[in-house]
Design a protein around this motif. Sequence first.
Motif, PDB file in Angstrom:
ATOM      1  N   LEU A 369       0.832  -1.205   0.000  1.00  0.00           N
ATOM      2  CA  LEU A 369       0.000   0.000   0.000  1.00  0.00           C
ATOM      3  C   LEU A 369       0.865   1.253   0.000  1.00  0.00           C
ATOM      4  N   LEU A 370       1.939   1.238   0.768  1.00  0.00           N
ATOM      5  CA  LEU A 370       2.835   2.397   0.782  1.00  0.00           C
ATOM      6  C   LEU A 370       3.491   2.587  -0.573  1.00  0.00           C
ATOM      7  N   MET A 371       3.811   1.486  -1.237  1.00  0.00           N
ATOM      8  CA  MET A 371       4.388   1.586  -2.570  1.00  0.00           C
ATOM      9  C   MET A 371       3.378   2.181  -3.553  1.00  0.00           C
ATOM     10  N   GLU A 372       2.130   1.767  -3.434  1.00  0.00           N
ATOM     11  CA  GLU A 372       1.091   2.348  -4.281  1.00  0.00           C
ATOM     12  C   GLU A 372       1.011   3.854  -4.076  1.00  0.00           C
ATOM     13  N   LEU A 373       1.046   4.279  -2.824  1.00  0.00           N
ATOM     14  CA  LEU A 373       0.959   5.705  -2.518  1.00  0.00           C
ATOM     15  C   LEU A 373       2.173   6.456  -3.044  1.00  0.00           C
ATOM     16  N   GLU A 374       3.352   5.944  -2.769  1.00  0.00           N
ATOM     17  CA  GLU A 374       4.571   6.646  -3.144  1.00  0.00           C
ATOM     18  C   GLU A 374       4.772   6.712  -4.655  1.00  0.00           C
ATOM     19  N   THR A 375       4.213   5.758  -5.381  1.00  0.00           N
ATOM     20  CA  THR A 375       4.322   5.773  -6.839  1.00  0.00           C
ATOM     21  C   THR A 375       3.092   6.385  -7.489  1.00  0.00           C
ATOM     22  N   VAL A 376       2.243   6.992  -6.683  1.00  0.00           N
ATOM     23  CA  VAL A 376       1.047   7.679  -7.152  1.00  0.00           C
ATOM     24  C   VAL A 376       0.197   6.779  -8.038  1.00  0.00           C
ATOM     25  N   GLY A 377       0.069   5.530  -7.643  1.00  0.00           N
ATOM     26  CA  GLY A 377      -0.804   4.611  -8.356  1.00  0.00           C
ATOM     27  C   GLY A 377      -0.189   3.974  -9.575  1.00  0.00           C
ATOM     28  N   ASN A 378       1.070   4.256  -9.902  1.00  0.00           N
ATOM     29  CA  ASN A 378       1.699   3.627 -11.059  1.00  0.00           C
ATOM     30  C   ASN A 378       2.110   2.188 -10.766  1.00  0.00           C
ATOM     31  N   ILE A 379       2.109   1.833  -9.520  1.00  0.00           N
ATOM     32  CA  ILE A 379       2.233   0.426  -9.125  1.00  0.00           C
ATOM     33  C   ILE A 379       1.044   0.126  -8.227  1.00  0.00           C
ATOM     34  N   ARG A 380       0.279  -0.869  -8.583  1.00  0.00           N
ATOM     35  CA  ARG A 380      -0.886  -1.269  -7.795  1.00  0.00           C
ATOM     36  C   ARG A 380      -0.828  -2.769  -7.538  1.00  0.00           C
ATOM     37  N   PHE A 381      -1.439  -3.176  -6.432  1.00  0.00           N
ATOM     38  CA  PHE A 381      -1.497  -4.584  -6.064  1.00  0.00           C
ATOM     39  C   PHE A 381      -2.959  -4.967  -5.884  1.00  0.00           C
ATOM     40  N   GLU A 382      -3.352  -5.986  -6.608  1.00  0.00           N
ATOM     41  CA  GLU A 382      -4.729  -6.473  -6.542  1.00  0.00           C
ATOM     42  C   GLU A 382      -4.732  -7.821  -5.842  1.00  0.00           C
ATOM     43  N   GLU A 383      -5.356  -7.865  -4.687  1.00  0.00           N
ATOM     44  CA  GLU A 383      -5.353  -9.092  -3.905  1.00  0.00           C
ATOM     45  C   GLU A 383      -6.545  -9.959  -4.277  1.00  0.00           C
ATOM     46  N   GLY A 384      -6.342 -11.263  -4.273  1.00  0.00           N
ATOM     47  CA  GLY A 384      -7.440 -12.186  -4.532  1.00  0.00           C
ATOM     48  C   GLY A 384      -6.952 -13.437  -5.217  1.00  0.00           C
ATOM     49  N   LEU A 385      -7.730 -14.506  -5.051  1.00  0.00           N
ATOM     50  CA  LEU A 385      -7.396 -15.781  -5.671  1.00  0.00           C
ATOM     51  C   LEU A 385      -8.079 -15.949  -7.023  1.00  0.00           C
ATOM     52  N   SER A 386      -8.946 -14.963  -7.341  1.00  0.00           N
ATOM     53  CA  SER A 386      -9.627 -15.044  -8.624  1.00  0.00           C
ATOM     54  C   SER A 386      -9.257 -13.827  -9.459  1.00  0.00           C
ATOM     55  N   ASN A 387      -9.968 -13.638 -10.544  1.00  0.00           N
ATOM     56  CA  ASN A 387      -9.733 -12.516 -11.454  1.00  0.00           C
ATOM     57  C   ASN A 387      -8.327 -12.524 -12.028  1.00  0.00           C
ATOM     58  N   ASN A 388      -7.740 -13.690 -12.127  1.00  0.00           N
ATOM     59  CA  ASN A 388      -6.408 -13.794 -12.681  1.00  0.00           C
ATOM     60  C   ASN A 388      -6.493 -14.328 -14.109  1.00  0.00           C
ATOM     61  N   PRO A 389      -5.986 -13.585 -15.083  1.00  0.00           N
ATOM     62  CA  PRO A 389      -6.108 -14.028 -16.465  1.00  0.00           C
ATOM     63  C   PRO A 389      -5.476 -15.382 -16.714  1.00  0.00           C
ATOM     64  N   CYS A 390      -4.401 -15.672 -16.038  1.00  0.00           N
ATOM     65  CA  CYS A 390      -3.722 -16.945 -16.295  1.00  0.00           C
ATOM     66  C   CYS A 390      -4.092 -17.987 -15.259  1.00  0.00           C
ATOM     67  N   SER A 391      -5.150 -17.720 -14.493  1.00  0.00           N
ATOM     68  CA  SER A 391      -5.555 -18.649 -13.433  1.00  0.00           C
ATOM     69  C   SER A 391      -4.347 -19.016 -12.589  1.00  0.00           C
ATOM     70  N   CYS A 392      -3.891 -18.044 -11.849  1.00  0.00           N
ATOM     71  CA  CYS A 392      -2.617 -18.173 -11.134  1.00  0.00           C
ATOM     72  C   CYS A 392      -2.590 -19.381 -10.205  1.00  0.00           C
ATOM     73  N   CYS A 393      -3.687 -19.612  -9.484  1.00  0.00           N
ATOM     74  CA  CYS A 393      -3.730 -20.762  -8.574  1.00  0.00           C
ATOM     75  C   CYS A 393      -3.584 -22.066  -9.345  1.00  0.00           C
ATOM     76  N   GLU A 394      -4.320 -22.165 -10.430  1.00  0.00           N
ATOM     77  CA  GLU A 394      -4.241 -23.378 -11.238  1.00  0.00           C
ATOM     78  C   GLU A 394      -2.848 -23.548 -11.824  1.00  0.00           C
ATOM     79  N   LEU A 395      -2.222 -22.431 -12.167  1.00  0.00           N
ATOM     80  CA  LEU A 395      -0.864 -22.500 -12.709  1.00  0.00           C
ATOM     81  C   LEU A 395       0.094 -23.109 -11.694  1.00  0.00           C
ATOM     82  N   ILE A 396       0.012 -22.639 -10.437  1.00  0.00           N
ATOM     83  CA  ILE A 396       0.916 -23.172  -9.402  1.00  0.00           C
ATOM     84  C   ILE A 396       0.618 -24.646  -9.152  1.00  0.00           C
ATOM     85  N   GLN A 397      -0.676 -24.972  -9.050  1.00  0.00           N
ATOM     86  CA  GLN A 397      -1.036 -26.363  -8.798  1.00  0.00           C
ATOM     87  C   GLN A 397      -0.605 -27.267  -9.945  1.00  0.00           C
TER      88      GLN A 397
END
Length: 1329
Positions: A369-397
């Motif tokens: 969150l501090l990185m998001e603030l300091e970079t004025v939103g040019n770096i953002r982090f989206e948390e969640g196990l879904s909404n991943n284009p490459c199905s990140c969980c399935e990729l790891i599994q």
Amino acid sequence: MVQSDNQTKNLEEIIMELCICNGLSYENIDQEGLKTTALEMFFSGYSRIVGMKYFPNLTTLTLVGQSIQNITDLEHCLLLKELWIAECCLVKIDGLQKCVNLEKLYLYCNEISRIENLEALTKLNVLWLNNNLIKNIEGLHTLQNLQEVNLAGNVIEKIGNSLLVFQELTGLSRLPNLKDLGLNDPQYGPNPVCLLSNYAIHVLYHIPQLQRFDTCDVSEKHIKILAETTVMKKIMYYHMRVKSVHRQLHDRLEELKESKCRLQNLPEKKIKLFSCNIKHLECELAKLEMLNKTSRNGSPRSKDLETENSVHDTEDAEKACLEKAFIQKISAMKERITFWNRKLDEIERDYQLEIKKKKKSFNLVVQFLLMELETVGNIRFEEGLSNNPCSCCELIQSRFCTWDFRAYDIMGVKINRIFRVHNQILRLKFEEKFQTFLEKEVFHVAENYKEKMEYLFYVFNPKLPVKEKQLLQILEDGFQDLEPERNEAVPLCNSLSICECPRIEFLKQQAKAEGKNKRDPEESFRHGIVIIAKVFLGRSAPVCAASPICQINYPEANSVFRPWKFLGKLWASLEQKSCDCSGWQCEWFVFDHELVLPEYIAEFEYITLVKDKSLFSARNVIVEERKRSTEILILSHDLQHDDEVLNMEPTVKVRPKIAYLDEKTIFSVAKVNIYGQVLNLHGNSLSQLQNISRLKTLRKLIISFNEFTSLNDVYDLPNLEYFDASHNHVITLEGVRGLTKLQCFNLSWNQLKKSWEVINILNEHTPNLLSLDITHNPWYKPVSLRLSVIGQLKALTNLNGVMITNEEAAEALRYIAGSKITQASLLECSRTDEERPPILSVFSCATILSQISKNRITVLNLDGQHLFKISNLEKLEHLRWASFSNNNLTQIEGLDSCLNLEELTLDENCISTLDGISKLTKLTRLSVNNNHLTSLKRHVFENLCHLHYISVENNRITSLVGLKKTYSLIELYISNNCVSTNREMYHLKSLTNLIILDMSGNTIVWKQDNYRLFVLFHLPSLKALDGIRVEPTEGESARDLFGGKLTSDMIADRLGHSDFTEMQELNWATSNIRYTVELVPADQFRNVYSVNLQNNNLTSFSGLIFLPNVKVLCLNYNQIESILPGQKSPNQVTNRQHLYRRVASSGYGQQELAKGRRDAGFGENLPPIMQSLEVLHLGHNGITDMAQLQLSRLKNLKLLFLQGNYISQIKGLEGLQFLQELVLDHNRIKIISRDSFAGQSGLLALHLEQNQIRELRSLQPLVKLQKLFLDFNRIQVQFIFVNAVDSVSLKKSYRSLLVIRLPALQVLDGTAVNAEERLKADYQRLEQV
């Protein structure tokens, strides 16, 4: 020699060319050069700067379009003020160190790559470096007079050594006179930084003194205000999100604490049980020893010596045997206590380990969150196990192979958390490099470029732990220059085993080498973190075993790969695989780090075959049956062993417990007298020790396992040396005094919390204390407790059963010395900044300034100094920002002279009241999180008119009444307190500036129905509630659900108190009340006799029917349909109505009964209601059916007003026997039926004006009618009385006929009936006869 002559000749030619171009004579250069102040050379002819020694008075030098690569020969031009070296081939800034008078420097359109060697040019005010190759803004910190800087058309991405360009732009804010800044110019083009989001706003916020920015005029004040407002909103937003993360962490830690308490329950019970039994046994053993001593000293001598000796020997043997049995049982019980203490230690160790894991995990989110603030939103982090284009969980599994992890008993992997990384800076580089590659390369059909796009795992160095700093650097800057010693390429892989097995193997080998048990490496590798990168592989080549992996060995390749078969020999876990995973497992090395884009970061843990040994683990583990049964057998065996020890001989008889202690009890039970030295009251039910101070000779006192909450009866015992008060409920030592000889004091297993209070009392009243046990108490600050006790109780030699070493005593003294505010600590922890710098941060100003700068003290940061008291600040009258977090403060004091204080942080202390800040009238920010506050007193805040931020999270606050007048408040964080009633929200209604409120963790959250909508309804200005943004639809829903209700809380809010017993009138006209009136308890409104609710939107009387003594009710201009609301279906009934149905005292149970009866039919006899009501106004309600109103239930009604409705028939008045006046003007009545006034014989006045009445019938029952109003009707044809055959023209004679038929009539249509009319009516009546 020849070469030297040629160089001299060339120099002369260059100087000659310079003279010709400036109209000077080369032959007279010695004379003319002294007079020359300006020189210029355009285009070619001057390849290098020479001959400046002839122009010592030169002030302006202009060189444009030359081939100059270096600045030379200017050390002779000490008066130079303006220098132009533009459109040349200059590659480095140098040679200007002597030109200290230089004011303007133009070096645009060159090949300069770095800003350097300008430190001495302190008079410089214009600097043009546009259209060069500069990457970083640096080396300008000494140029305090700089006013204009042009850096457009460069490649600026970084400044200095910090991480991001936006963080670095703040360096320019330290140039106080900078007015014109250019980073993007239409003529020269932008820098890469200019393409980022929020670039302009960010720069204007950090450099507010700018007048021109990127060739645009930004001098208008509203532009700066807009930029500042936008950034401040961002800071507030991210501060709120950081607070939310901290709150979530607090909740998790509380859950862990509850789990720990549950786990500790059994061991603590066992320890208490054995401790109690040991005390009993020791007491009996002491009695036995005393008995033996007495018998030996006092037994009479027998005449038969031999017999006497035989009997004594037998008795002595039995007593010795019994004494040995006591000692053995005590020893066995102590062993069991040791065993269960080890269990407690194990629980505590696991608990601390879990806390560390939780804090590490949540701190990573905070850093995101501090990185998001300091970079004025040019770096953002989206948390969640879904909404991943490459199905990140399935990729790891899918890239986890069980065979690869069998050697480590790992059976699976569980994904705990995933973050998607949106790094616009790195993405722009990736896409640019990718497009460049596509333009150069031509792919065949079979070699589509999309096939070269992969998602791969980054391979960390297995020999080094993954540090948070390294992780953040990768996500922020990419994979450049991370570990140059490993290789020149970015190491990646497509298999979790290739990524993780080297780390696991290294940890196991490390543990083995250090001699640790198996659990340690298992715990360290069980949790992992992995970075998933989007990679463009480009042209790939296999790794050659003989060549190091570097670009020079693979000149044609963008990446190289090493298949699994070359890795299988490295780790035992990869040998003898029986799956087909090896066919696709590869290790990759990409040479261009810009083609590797970090896209995801995942936290995971392994599911192991071996049972997780952490007592706090909630994960799913596969446990073999034999291991599970073994664990159960061990636990059963331990419990069985406990029973065996408890049942050992000798057993102690249960004795009656003493509940009250008096002198007789002491003599008979405790077996002591006024001169006794030992008093053992262990294991009773005592809560007081009356008259204990009379035992002046008492040396040993034992009161363990009783019900004491305080020890205020223990005082003035000058000879007391041993005092055992363990296993009670002692919460304070207040009252303890005069124990000057006390050496051993046991206070373990109590409820002591305030360490500073206990230490001060012991320090004052037990000066000779040598041994102290204070374990198993819920101390507020347990971490620093031991050093605090040792440092202040200097005679102490043993604390909590552990000897105090000299080193520990010395450390404690240093700790105590450092816990006081001294001149040295003030100088070390203070700063002299006058203004808060424009830095994007959520931390307190004192924290920020103490890290960036070093006269008047304005900043003071004394966090973590173990302070017990704020003192020695009397001279800091200029102090503006102060922080005293993480100390041992119990109250706010010593700030009376700091009247300029603007920001005060007191987190992590033991403060219970805020009384010490009431005089700080300039305070704008106050943070008192994690303390012991129970209230927010009104007098504390009434003078703090500038306070716009309050954070009091994790306290015990129950009311918000003290904040009622903090009108400037914008942010309020009060989560995890004890606010429970919805009435507290009314105290915040006047705070129209409040936009962020956090109430989560308070009782009201789950106690109030539709809590979120309730708060949003009463505080419509909120933009965020409990860390969640308020959606526009939520405001509409809140208004629909809670709008239009009149409640007791609303009335209390208006009155300022909740005592309604003296209220006589209730006036809420034009208050947008739409739904219900809920005035409970109704008895509180027993003196209300008049209610005015006209001009609202009520459809029924609602809760008004329960007001016991209302006489006048005004409901004009509503939408009344009935006295009671219509019956709802069961699924529409609210929780409140369910409650009212069950609770008869609420009065609303009667309402449900009444509803059912009413709905059964209008004709039935319904029970009366509102029997005190005499006057009812229902005008202009749109009423069409009088019967539906159920007016007959108002038995004592005298005046009824129904004007301005749509009534067509007069009915439903049967029960109104006391009705005296009825107003039905301006309705749609056409006829008066026979039953209309059947029961209204006492009616005195009837108003029927402006209706559609054509005939008048059935007025005979109104025998007492005195006033009748019939104007503006349609009575035209006949006026017919019942049983009458007469008909007369209405216009001429209906007045006289009415006088005839209504003998009591006194006023008709507003005109009094005179004697003449009465006489004429009598005469006509006689004629009819």
